[in-house]
Design an enzyme around this catalytic site. Structure first.
Site, PDB file in Angstrom:
ATOM      1  N   ALA A  16       0.812  -1.229   0.000  1.00 29.45           N
ATOM      2  CA  ALA A  16       0.000   0.000   0.000  1.00 29.45           C
ATOM      3  C   ALA A  16       0.843   1.276   0.000  1.00 29.45           C
ATOM      4  O   ALA A  16       0.307   2.369  -0.154  1.00 29.45           O
ATOM      5  CB  ALA A  16      -0.938  -0.011   1.196  1.00 29.45           C
ATOM      6  N   ASP A  54      -5.166  -7.640 -15.677  1.00 29.86           N
ATOM      7  CA  ASP A  54      -4.442  -7.059 -16.806  1.00 29.86           C
ATOM      8  C   ASP A  54      -5.210  -5.772 -17.068  1.00 29.86           C
ATOM      9  O   ASP A  54      -6.287  -5.793 -17.664  1.00 29.86           O
ATOM     10  CB  ASP A  54      -4.516  -7.994 -18.019  1.00 29.86           C
ATOM     11  CG  ASP A  54      -3.792  -7.404 -19.222  1.00 29.86           C
ATOM     12  OD1 ASP A  54      -3.549  -6.171 -19.226  1.00 29.86           O
ATOM     13  OD2 ASP A  54      -3.483  -8.150 -20.160  1.00 29.86           O
ATOM     14  N   HIS A  55      -4.661  -4.654 -16.573  1.00 28.22           N
ATOM     15  CA  HIS A  55      -5.494  -3.446 -16.525  1.00 28.22           C
ATOM     16  C   HIS A  55      -5.935  -2.971 -17.913  1.00 28.22           C
ATOM     17  O   HIS A  55      -6.888  -2.228 -18.046  1.00 28.22           O
ATOM     18  CB  HIS A  55      -4.791  -2.319 -15.760  1.00 28.22           C
ATOM     19  CG  HIS A  55      -3.588  -1.775 -16.450  1.00 28.22           C
ATOM     20  ND1 HIS A  55      -2.343  -2.301 -16.285  1.00 28.22           N
ATOM     21  CD2 HIS A  55      -3.454  -0.753 -17.326  1.00 28.22           C
ATOM     22  CE1 HIS A  55      -1.489  -1.633 -17.031  1.00 28.22           C
ATOM     23  NE2 HIS A  55      -2.131  -0.683 -17.669  1.00 28.22           N
ATOM     24  N   HIS A  88      -0.837  -7.917 -22.283  1.00 27.73           N
ATOM     25  CA  HIS A  88      -1.684  -6.961 -23.009  1.00 27.73           C
ATOM     26  C   HIS A  88      -1.847  -7.295 -24.498  1.00 27.73           C
ATOM     27  O   HIS A  88      -2.953  -7.302 -25.033  1.00 27.73           O
ATOM     28  CB  HIS A  88      -1.091  -5.543 -22.945  1.00 27.73           C
ATOM     29  CG  HIS A  88      -0.762  -5.070 -21.577  1.00 27.73           C
ATOM     30  ND1 HIS A  88      -1.524  -5.364 -20.481  1.00 27.73           N
ATOM     31  CD2 HIS A  88       0.252  -4.298 -21.127  1.00 27.73           C
ATOM     32  CE1 HIS A  88      -0.996  -4.799 -19.412  1.00 27.73           C
ATOM     33  NE2 HIS A  88       0.082  -4.146 -19.778  1.00 27.73           N
TER      34      HIS A  88
HETATM   35  N1  LIG Z   1       3.433   0.796 -10.772  1.00 29.74           N
HETATM   36  C1  LIG Z   1       2.674   0.544 -11.791  1.00 29.74           C
HETATM   37  O1  LIG Z   1       2.216   1.428 -12.523  1.00 29.74           O
HETATM   38  C2  LIG Z   1       2.310  -0.879 -12.119  1.00 29.74           C
HETATM   39  C3  LIG Z   1       1.550  -1.140 -13.279  1.00 29.74           C
HETATM   40  C4  LIG Z   1       1.165  -2.448 -13.570  1.00 29.74           C
HETATM   41  C5  LIG Z   1       1.542  -3.465 -12.709  1.00 29.74           C
HETATM   42  N2  LIG Z   1       2.281  -3.195 -11.599  1.00 29.74           N
HETATM   43  C6  LIG Z   1       2.628  -4.309 -10.715  1.00 29.74           C
HETATM   44  O2  LIG Z   1       2.171  -4.001  -9.400  1.00 29.74           O
HETATM   45  C7  LIG Z   1       3.049  -4.532  -8.436  1.00 29.74           C
HETATM   46  C8  LIG Z   1       3.516  -3.407  -7.512  1.00 29.74           C
HETATM   47  O3  LIG Z   1       4.243  -2.460  -8.261  1.00 29.74           O
HETATM   48  P1  LIG Z   1       4.706  -1.054  -7.660  1.00 29.74           P
HETATM   49  O4  LIG Z   1       5.236  -0.289  -8.799  1.00 29.74           O
HETATM   50  O5  LIG Z   1       3.640  -0.447  -6.830  1.00 29.74           O
HETATM   51  O6  LIG Z   1       5.925  -1.499  -6.693  1.00 29.74           O
HETATM   52  P2  LIG Z   1       6.671  -0.625  -5.593  1.00 29.74           P
HETATM   53  O7  LIG Z   1       6.439   0.823  -5.789  1.00 29.74           O
HETATM   54  O8  LIG Z   1       8.071  -1.125  -5.530  1.00 29.74           O
HETATM   55  O9  LIG Z   1       5.926  -1.039  -4.232  1.00 29.74           O
HETATM   56  C9  LIG Z   1       6.181  -2.262  -3.602  1.00 29.74           C
HETATM   57  C10 LIG Z   1       5.406  -2.337  -2.288  1.00 29.74           C
HETATM   58  O10 LIG Z   1       5.716  -3.569  -1.655  1.00 29.74           O
HETATM   59  C11 LIG Z   1       6.110  -3.308  -0.293  1.00 29.74           C
HETATM   60  N3  LIG Z   1       7.081  -4.316   0.119  1.00 29.74           N
HETATM   61  C12 LIG Z   1       8.128  -4.810  -0.590  1.00 29.74           C
HETATM   62  N4  LIG Z   1       8.742  -5.778   0.102  1.00 29.74           N
HETATM   63  C13 LIG Z   1       8.069  -5.906   1.272  1.00 29.74           C
HETATM   64  C14 LIG Z   1       8.208  -6.747   2.388  1.00 29.74           C
HETATM   65  N5  LIG Z   1       9.165  -7.679   2.483  1.00 29.74           N
HETATM   66  N6  LIG Z   1       7.324  -6.609   3.394  1.00 29.74           N
HETATM   67  C15 LIG Z   1       6.344  -5.672   3.337  1.00 29.74           C
HETATM   68  N7  LIG Z   1       6.163  -4.838   2.310  1.00 29.74           N
HETATM   69  C16 LIG Z   1       7.013  -4.967   1.284  1.00 29.74           C
HETATM   70  C17 LIG Z   1       6.685  -1.929  -0.307  1.00 29.74           C
HETATM   71  O11 LIG Z   1       6.622  -1.421   0.997  1.00 29.74           O
HETATM   72  P3  LIG Z   1       7.616  -0.242   1.531  1.00 29.74           P
HETATM   73  O12 LIG Z   1       7.567   0.830   0.460  1.00 29.74           O
HETATM   74  O13 LIG Z   1       6.949   0.202   2.771  1.00 29.74           O
HETATM   75  O14 LIG Z   1       8.952  -0.851   1.678  1.00 29.74           O
HETATM   76  C18 LIG Z   1       5.721  -1.235  -1.290  1.00 29.74           C
HETATM   77  O15 LIG Z   1       4.530  -0.905  -0.630  1.00 29.74           O
HETATM   78  C19 LIG Z   1       4.170  -5.219  -9.222  1.00 29.74           C
HETATM   79  O16 LIG Z   1       3.848  -6.582  -9.367  1.00 29.74           O
HETATM   80  C20 LIG Z   1       4.122  -4.534 -10.571  1.00 29.74           C
HETATM   81  O17 LIG Z   1       4.618  -5.371 -11.595  1.00 29.74           O
HETATM   82  C21 LIG Z   1       2.669  -1.932 -11.293  1.00 29.74           C
END
Ligand SMILES: NC(=O)c1ccc[n+]([C@@H]2O[C@H](COP(=O)([O-])OP(=O)(O)OC[C@H]3O[C@@H](n4cnc5c(N)ncnc54)[C@H](OP(=O)(O)O)[C@@H]3O)[C@@H](O)[C@H]2O)c1
Length: 494
Positions: A16, A184-185, A247
C-alpha cells in the site's frame, strides 16, 4: 452496473506504500466513492513495510488521490472515506504478523460490519505473491459460512510457463478459480470493452471480419518513456514478458475470437482462449521471418537527448533485454487462415499510443484508378491515450475531375466523455467487489499465452542480439520495417 449486490468487504492491499497503490488504486477507490458506488461497509486495510500510523497513511493517501484522481477532492467524500482506511506495518515474510493481521481484520469485521468478506490485493513485486498467499493460507483465511475471500494478482503472472504454473498451483490451494482475479489493466480500458460491442453489435463489421475481406491486422502499443525507475524489474522481464504475454495477446484474442454464445464470463473466456490455443508456434525454425527484437540506444537532437537503455538506472551495461518487439502472428483457424497479425510494442518511441488497425483487402481496380491503386479501407480502434474509432474509406474529391481520395470518419470517445471516461482500475476493482471476473484473465488464457511466448524466448536465447539497434525516440529497428516490407506492407502510423 448492478447496484443491488451487497458489496460490504475489506480490501487488504499488500504494497500500500508503493507506486501502483498511490497512482492507481487509491484514486480509483476515491472515484468509486465519489460516484456513490461503494457501500457503507467498505474498509481499506493498507499494508506496507514502512513504519507509520493510520493517520500518517491517510495524509499520504490524500495527497496521492489529489494528484491522480479524475474527480476533484471533496471534503465530505474524503471524510467519509478516510476514517475507513487503516494502515498496518509488516514484513511479508514474518509469520506472526499474519496472526496480528487476522486479529485486526476480525476487529474491523466486527466494528464496520464487513461480513468477513475480503479482497486481498497483491500490489507487490511478483516474488512476493507466493509467500503472501502461502501465509494467508496458514494464518488468515478461514472458510466460514457465506463469506467470500478473493485475491487480485498483479501482472506479471510468472516469468515463464513453469513459474506461472507453480504460482497458480499455490493459488488454487487457497482460492477457487472464481475467486482469483489475474489483473491485466488493459482489459479495464473502455475501448477494449468496446471491441466486442463494435464487432458483434454492428452489421457492417462482423460479416467482413475474416480472411476473405481482411488483408492484415496491426496492433501497436508504443510508449514515449524509457524504463524510468523500473530497471530492476524490466531487466528480468523485457518487452516480451512485460507487454506481449499479457496486453498484446489479450488484444489479439479479442480481435480474433468467435462470437460467444452468451455474454457471461465463461462463454467469453472460452472463445478468447481458443484464439490463444490456435496461435501458430514460433520456434527456432521460423524465428527469423516472424520476430524482431530491439533495444534503444542513446540519442540526441536539438530538442532533447535520451540515455540508452544500458545507461539507465539499475540496468546492466551489457544488458541483452529487449525494449522493443515486433511479431508476425497467425491464428490457425478457418476465420483467419493466412491473415497476418503484426504486433509491435516498444519503449522510447516517438509517441504514446495503443491502437489496432484492421486493413481491409483492396478492391479490384477495375472501375477506378486502373493505373494507381486505391487506398485500402482502414478501421482503427484507438485504445489510448485517444479512445475511439477511426474509419478510412475512398470518396470522390469535390470538383470537375474524377479524383478519388481517402477520407476519414473519426469518432473520439474521450473527446465526448472528457475526464469522465472511467479509469481501468475503477472498473476492475468494482468488478472484483461484484464477483465479476469477465475482464480478468482465466488461468488457461495465461497458460496459453506463456506457451506461445516461451517458444520465442527459447529461440531468442540461442542467438545473441546486436543491441542497441534503434535510437531512442524513433519507431524501432529497421528490421521491423523489413518484416512487413517483405510482405509488401508497411507499418501504418495514423
Ligand atoms: N506501478 C505501476 O504502474 C504498475 C503497473 C502495472 C503493474 N504493476 C505491478 O504491481 C506490483 C507493484 O508495483 P509497484 O510499482 O507499486 O511497486 P513498488 O512501488 O516497488 O511497491 C512495492 C510495495 O511492496 C512493499 N514491500 C516490498 N517488500 C516488502 C516486504 N518484504 N514486506 C512488506 N512490504 C514490502 C513496499 O513497501 P515499503 O515501500 O513500505 O517498503 C511497497 O509498498 C508489481 O507486481 C508490478 O509489476 C505496477
Amino acid at each position: 452496473m448492478d447496484t443491488n449486490l451487497d458489496l460490504s468487504c475489506t480490501l487488504v492491499i499488500f504494497g500500500a506504500t508503493g507506486d501502483l497503490t498511490h497512482r492507481k488504486l487509491l484514486p480509483a477507490i476515491y472515484n468509486l466513492q465519489y460516484q456513490k458506488l461503494l457501500p457503507e461497509s467498505f474498509i481499506i486495510m493498507a499494508i506496507g513495510r514502512k513504519n507509520k500510523t493510520s493517520e500518517t497513511y491517510r495524509e499520504e493517501a490524500y495527497k496521492a488521490i489529489k494528484s491522480f484522481s479524475r474527480f476533484p477532492m471533496e471534503k465530505e467524500i474524503w471524510d467519509d472515506m478516510s476514517h475507513k482506511i487503516y494502515y498496518k506495518s509488516m514484513d511479508f515474510l514474518e509469520n506472526e504478523k499474519y496472526v496480528e493481521l487476522e486479529s485486526s481484520l476480525k476487529s474491523i469485521d466486527d466494528k464496520h460490519n464487513t461480513k468477513g468478506n475480503r479482497i486481498y490485493y497483491m500490489a507487490v513485486a511478483p516474488e512476493n505473491f507466493e509467500p503472501i498467499i502461502d501465509k494467508l493460507h496458514s494464518y488468515v483465511i478461514k472458510r466460514e459460512g457465506k463469506t467470500w475471500h478473493r485475491v487480485v494478482i498483479e501482472k506479471p503472472f510468472g516469468k515463464d510457463l513453469e513459474s506461472a504454473q507453480y504460482l497458480n498451483s499455490k493459488i488454487v490451494e487457497v482460492f477457487q478459480e472464481k475467486n482469483t482475479y489475474r489483473i491485466d489493466h488493459y482489459l479495464g480500458k473502455e475501448m477494449l470493452q468496446n471491441i466486442m460491442v463494435l464487432r458483434f453489435a454492428n452489421m457492417f463489421f462482423e460479416p467482413l471480419w475474416n480472411s476473405k475481406y481482411i488483408d492484415s491486422i496491426q496492433i501497436s502499443s508504443s510508449e514515449k518513456v524509457g524504463v524510468e525507475d523500473r530497471g530492476g524489474y524490466y531487466e528480468k522481464a523485457g518487452a516480451m514478458r512485460d507487454m506481449v504475454q499479457s496486453h498484446m495477446l489479450q488484444l489479439v484474442s479479442l480481435i480474433g475470437m468467435e462470437p460467444p454464445n452468451d455474454l457471461d464470463t465463461e462463454s467469453i473466456r472460452n472463445e478468447k482462449v481458443k484464439v490463444l490455443k490456435a496461435l501458430k508456434k514460433i520456434t527456432q525454425e521460423n524465428i527469423e521471418e516472424n520476430t524482431v527484437r530491439g533495444q534503444y540506444g542513446a540519442s540526441q537532437s536539438d530538442k532533447e537527448s535520451f540515455l540508452g537503455y544500458r545507461e539507465e538506472n539499475r540496468v546492466s551495461a551489457i544488458s541483452d533485454t529487449e525494449t522493443y518487439v515486433a511479431l508476425k502472428v497467425f491464428i490457425e483457424n478457418f476465420r483467419w487462415a493466412g491473415v497476418p497479425f503484426y504486433i509491435r510494442t516498444g519503449k522510447r518511441m516517438p509517441e504514446k499510443s495503443t491502437e489496432i488497425i484492421i486493413q481491409f483487402k483492396s478492391i479490384e481496380n477495375i472501375l477506378y484508378f486502373k493505373e494507381k491503386a486505391l487506398q485500402p479501407n482502414l478501421l482503427v480502434i484507438r485504445i489510448q491515450p485517444k479512445e475511439g474509432v477511426f474509419f478510412q474509406f475512398n470518396a470522390k474529391e469535390p470538383g470537375t475531375q474524377q479524383k478519388i481520395i481517402p477520407v476519414q470518419m473519426d469518432f473520439c470517445q474521450n473527446c465526448r466523455m472528457g475526464i469522465n471516461s472511467p479509469e481501468a482500475y475503477e472498473r476492475l476493482i468494482y468488478d472484483v467487489m461484484r464477483g465479476d471476473s469477465t475482464l480478468f484473465a482465466r488461468w488457461d488464457e495465461v497458460e496459453y499465452s506463456w506457451r506461445f511466448v516461451d517458444n520465442i524466448l527459447e529461440a531468442w536465447r540461442n542467438q545473441k542480439p546486436d543491441f542497441p539497434n534503434y535510437g531512442a525516440g524513433t519507431w524501432g529497428p529497421k528490421e521491423a520495417d523489413i518484416l512487413l516490407n517483405k510482405d509488401k506492407r508497411s507499418w501504418i502510423n495514423i
